[in-house]
Every structure is written in structure tokens, then in C-alpha cells.
Design an enzyme around this catalytic site. Structure first.
Site, PDB file in Angstrom:
ATOM      1  N   ASP A  63      43.787 105.511  31.806  1.00  0.00           N
ATOM      2  CA  ASP A  63      45.050 104.981  32.297  1.00  0.00           C
ATOM      3  C   ASP A  63      45.245 105.430  33.746  1.00  0.00           C
ATOM      4  OD1 ASP A  63      47.711 103.654  31.504  1.00  0.00           O
ATOM      5  OD2 ASP A  63      48.375 105.510  32.454  1.00  0.00           O
ATOM      6  N   ASN A  71      52.792  99.614  42.450  1.00  0.00           N
ATOM      7  CA  ASN A  71      53.368  98.262  42.516  1.00  0.00           C
ATOM      8  C   ASN A  71      54.725  98.266  43.202  1.00  0.00           C
ATOM      9  OD1 ASN A  71      51.294  96.767  41.354  1.00  0.00           O
ATOM     10  ND2 ASN A  71      52.069  97.054  39.284  1.00  0.00           N
ATOM     11  N   HIS A  76      52.584  94.169  44.323  1.00  0.00           N
ATOM     12  CA  HIS A  76      51.629  93.834  43.256  1.00  0.00           C
ATOM     13  C   HIS A  76      50.255  93.454  43.794  1.00  0.00           C
ATOM     14  CE1 HIS A  76      54.297  94.161  39.802  1.00  0.00           C
ATOM     15  NE2 HIS A  76      55.252  93.735  40.613  1.00  0.00           N
ATOM     16  N   ASP A  80      46.918  95.015  42.390  1.00  0.00           N
ATOM     17  CA  ASP A  80      45.754  94.248  41.935  1.00  0.00           C
ATOM     18  C   ASP A  80      44.467  94.784  42.554  1.00  0.00           C
ATOM     19  OD1 ASP A  80      47.448  92.682  40.446  1.00  0.00           O
ATOM     20  OD2 ASP A  80      47.299  90.920  41.759  1.00  0.00           O
ATOM     21  N   GLU A 106      47.507  98.681  33.059  1.00  0.00           N
ATOM     22  CA  GLU A 106      46.656  99.589  33.828  1.00  0.00           C
ATOM     23  C   GLU A 106      45.804 100.468  32.917  1.00  0.00           C
ATOM     24  OE1 GLU A 106      50.544 101.814  33.245  1.00  0.00           O
ATOM     25  OE2 GLU A 106      50.013  99.758  33.677  1.00  0.00           O
TER      26      GLU A 106
END
Length: 192
Positions: A63, A71, A76, A80, A106
Site C-alpha cells: 500500500d 492526490n 490526480h 497517476d 493504491e
């Protein structure tokens, strides 16, 4: 001859469409690795093989720490890019026999057949260090470098009874619990 040609063209288009559909149903489109559905399918198969051969089977749950902050702070599109780079760094440590993919959001998971807990822990630690030491500055941005870390939980089928270890969901759940233990211990850690 024209009808045969049209039929052949339609058949080619149908096959191409089926390939695209299969890819869309098994690959995470953002990162290019297996999606959750494909991970579970392949994981069950690998675990069955491990049980038949009586070999180790390790599950690594990964994680990205504080990903929501990335973010929120950078947007975002940067999030990404981070997801894609984490996948790229993780792929470096996976063998051809391993299955690595995006479990959701994630979170990522890797299934490592013929891999003991200690071996899986070493793979996880190298992955963790690789992410931690990577220079996370987006080249097209004029921002300061930021840090990204990952927390990892490692579970192995030999750590369970025969009945428990034959269930992939149990192994994933154990790896997930160990992942949260790593987070509770300050993040950027591997727990097994």
C-alpha cells in the site's frame, strides 16, 4: 469470393474485439498490470499448484503510504504518475513466475510461488527501499521533490493449517493484517 473476403474481414474484426475485451477485463488500464479479477484468478491457480506440489506460496500486500495526500496536494494526474512508477519499480523485483497487480486504489498485491517467507520478505524489502530512495520530482513540474513510501505485509501458506492455506482469501487477509501492522508501526515498513 467477395462474400468470403467480407466474412474473413468480419472474423478478423471479431477476434480483435475479443482480444481487446479480454485485455480490458484482465488488465488495469492505468498501470498495465493485472487487475483484481485477474489477480484472483491467477492467485487461486498458483495456490492450487503450490498445494499439489507441497511448495511455499507467498503473498505480498503493498500500500502506498499517505497516497490521498499526493492526490490532494499535487492532483490526480501526479497520483497517476506515482501509481505507474510504483508498478515500474515493483516489476523490477518480480520473476516471470510471479503475479503482480493492482488490487484496488493504491493497493497492490504480488503472488510469489516457490518462495519462502524469508525470500518474500527480502523481495518486499528491496521493493520498499527502491520506492523510498526514488527521486519523486515530477520533471514537468516546478515543485519541490516529495517523498513516497510503501508499507508491505507478507504472508506464506506454510504459516497456516492445510485447510486455511488452501484459501487464497485467508492468505490475502493475513497479508493485509500484516500490512496494517506495518502502518501502525510508522509506515514505510515490511511486516511478516
Amino acid at each position: 469470393a467477395v462474400v468470403a473476403l467480407v466474412f474473413a474481414w468480419l472474423l478478423v474484426k471479431l477476434i480483435q474485439g475479443q482480444r481487446r475485451l479480454h485485455k480490458a477485463s484482465s488488465i488495469d488500464l492505468l498501470t498495465g498490470v493485472a487487475n483484481r479479477r485477474e489477480l484472483m484468478r491467477k492467485g487461486r491457480k498458483l495456490l492450487r499448484q503450490a498445494k499439489v506440489k507441497k511448495t511455499d506460496f507467498s503473498v505480498i500486500m503493498i500500500d502506498i503510504d499517505y497516497f490521498k495526500r499526493v492526490n490532494d496536494q499535487f492532483g490526480h494526474s501526479v497520483g497517476d504518475v506515482v501509481l505507474k512508477k510504483v508498478v515500474e519499480l515493483g516489476d523490477e523485483f518480480m520473476r516471470k513466475t510471479d503475479v503482480f497487480g493492482r488490487f484496488g486504489g493504491e493497493e497492490f498485491i504480488a503472488f510469489l510461488p516457490n518462495t519462502s517467507t524469508e525470500q518474500a520478505k527480502m523481495v518486499a524489502e528491496r521493493f520498499r527501499v527502491s520506492v523510498d530512495e526514488y527521486s519523486w520530482k515530477m520533471s514537468h513540474e516546478s515543485q519541490e521533490p516529495f517523498t513516497i513510501s510503501i508499507s508491505i505485509g507478507v504472508a506464506n501458506s506454510v504459516d497456516f493449517s492445510d485447510e486455511e492455506s488452501s484459501d487464497l482469501a485467508t492468505l490475502i487477509s493475513k497479508a493485509d493484517s500484516l500490512l496494517y501492522q506495518a502502518k501502525e508501526q510508522g509506515r514505510n515498513k515490511v511486516c511478516s
